[in-house]
Design a protein around this motif. Structure first.
Motif, PDB file in Angstrom:
ATOM      1  N   LEU A   7       0.863  -1.179   0.000  1.00  0.00           N
ATOM      2  CA  LEU A   7       0.000   0.000   0.000  1.00  0.00           C
ATOM      3  C   LEU A   7       0.897   1.226   0.000  1.00  0.00           C
ATOM      4  CD1 LEU A   7      -2.746   1.423   0.377  1.00  0.00           C
ATOM      5  CD2 LEU A   7      -2.436   1.117   2.830  1.00  0.00           C
ATOM      6  N   GLU A   8       0.852   1.985  -1.082  1.00  0.00           N
ATOM      7  CA  GLU A   8       1.675   3.185  -1.196  1.00  0.00           C
ATOM      8  C   GLU A   8       0.783   4.408  -1.043  1.00  0.00           C
ATOM      9  OE1 GLU A   8       4.793   5.307  -4.317  1.00  0.00           O
ATOM     10  OE2 GLU A   8       3.803   3.440  -4.871  1.00  0.00           O
ATOM     11  N   PHE A   9       1.208   5.360  -0.210  1.00  0.00           N
ATOM     12  CA  PHE A   9       0.444   6.591  -0.055  1.00  0.00           C
ATOM     13  C   PHE A   9       1.336   7.730   0.392  1.00  0.00           C
ATOM     14  CE2 PHE A   9       0.236   4.433   3.968  1.00  0.00           C
ATOM     15  CZ  PHE A   9       0.294   5.429   4.925  1.00  0.00           C
ATOM     16  N   GLN A  10       0.772   8.927   0.325  1.00  0.00           N
ATOM     17  CA  GLN A  10       1.490  10.125   0.735  1.00  0.00           C
ATOM     18  C   GLN A  10       0.649  10.864   1.765  1.00  0.00           C
ATOM     19  OE1 GLN A  10       3.075  12.434  -2.432  1.00  0.00           O
ATOM     20  NE2 GLN A  10       4.016  13.913  -1.082  1.00  0.00           N
ATOM     21  N   LEU A  11       1.297  11.246   2.870  1.00  0.00           N
ATOM     22  CA  LEU A  11       0.621  11.996   3.920  1.00  0.00           C
ATOM     23  C   LEU A  11       0.345  13.419   3.438  1.00  0.00           C
ATOM     24  CD1 LEU A  11       2.812  10.875   6.937  1.00  0.00           C
ATOM     25  CD2 LEU A  11       0.587   9.972   6.263  1.00  0.00           C
ATOM     26  N   LYS A  12      -0.789  13.966   3.846  1.00  0.00           N
ATOM     27  CA  LYS A  12      -1.136  15.340   3.495  1.00  0.00           C
ATOM     28  C   LYS A  12      -0.248  16.317   4.260  1.00  0.00           C
ATOM     29  CE  LYS A  12      -6.101  14.686   2.844  1.00  0.00           C
ATOM     30  NZ  LYS A  12      -7.420  15.122   3.358  1.00  0.00           N
ATOM     31  N   ASP A  13       0.090  17.404   3.599  1.00  0.00           N
ATOM     32  CA  ASP A  13       0.825  18.481   4.273  1.00  0.00           C
ATOM     33  C   ASP A  13      -0.067  19.111   5.331  1.00  0.00           C
ATOM     34  OD1 ASP A  13       3.084  18.168   2.708  1.00  0.00           O
ATOM     35  OD2 ASP A  13       2.452  19.666   1.238  1.00  0.00           O
ATOM     36  N   GLY A  14       0.523  19.477   6.455  1.00  0.00           N
ATOM     37  CA  GLY A  14      -0.194  20.214   7.488  1.00  0.00           C
ATOM     38  C   GLY A  14      -1.097  19.390   8.380  1.00  0.00           C
ATOM     39  N   VAL A  15      -1.118  18.087   8.242  1.00  0.00           N
ATOM     40  CA  VAL A  15      -1.943  17.246   9.117  1.00  0.00           C
ATOM     41  C   VAL A  15      -1.090  16.902  10.330  1.00  0.00           C
ATOM     42  CG1 VAL A  15      -3.252  15.112   9.349  1.00  0.00           C
ATOM     43  CG2 VAL A  15      -3.246  16.341   7.175  1.00  0.00           C
ATOM     44  N   GLU A  16      -1.356  17.601  11.419  1.00  0.00           N
ATOM     45  CA  GLU A  16      -0.517  17.462  12.612  1.00  0.00           C
ATOM     46  C   GLU A  16      -0.665  16.119  13.310  1.00  0.00           C
ATOM     47  OE1 GLU A  16      -1.052  20.828  15.169  1.00  0.00           O
ATOM     48  OE2 GLU A  16      -0.783  22.234  13.524  1.00  0.00           O
TER      49      GLU A  16
END
Length: 80
Positions: A7-16
């Motif tokens: 499972l490949e994904f990218q974390l959203k910017d600014g999600v603390e």
């Protein structure tokens, strides 16, 4: 027969709270019946890019997990 899911994904910017959400999701996944192990790989050049390697005992076990994730009980907490 066991098999592996990538499972490949990218974390959203600014999600603390992303690390906390990820830890919770991975703990739930790892504890699910039929899960034989998890590994998280982080991109050396971009720490927001992740690959989760899941090992499952069977296709049926993975399908049961996916079905559970679609229920209110299995829903992941939304990142804000």
């Amino acid at each position: 027969m066991s098999f592996t899911v990538l499972l490949e994904f990218q974390l959203k910017d600014g999600v603390e709270n992303a690390p906390e959400i990820l830890r919770e999701v991975l703990a739930q996944t790892g504890a699910f019946a039929g899960n034989e192990g998890l590994e998280v790989l982080i991109d050396d050049d971009d720490a927001s890019k992740l690959i989760v390697v899941e090992k499952w005992a069977s296709v049926d076990a993975r399908n049961a997990y996916v079905a559970w994730r679609a229920t209110p009980e299995g829903r992941t907490v939304s990142a804000s």
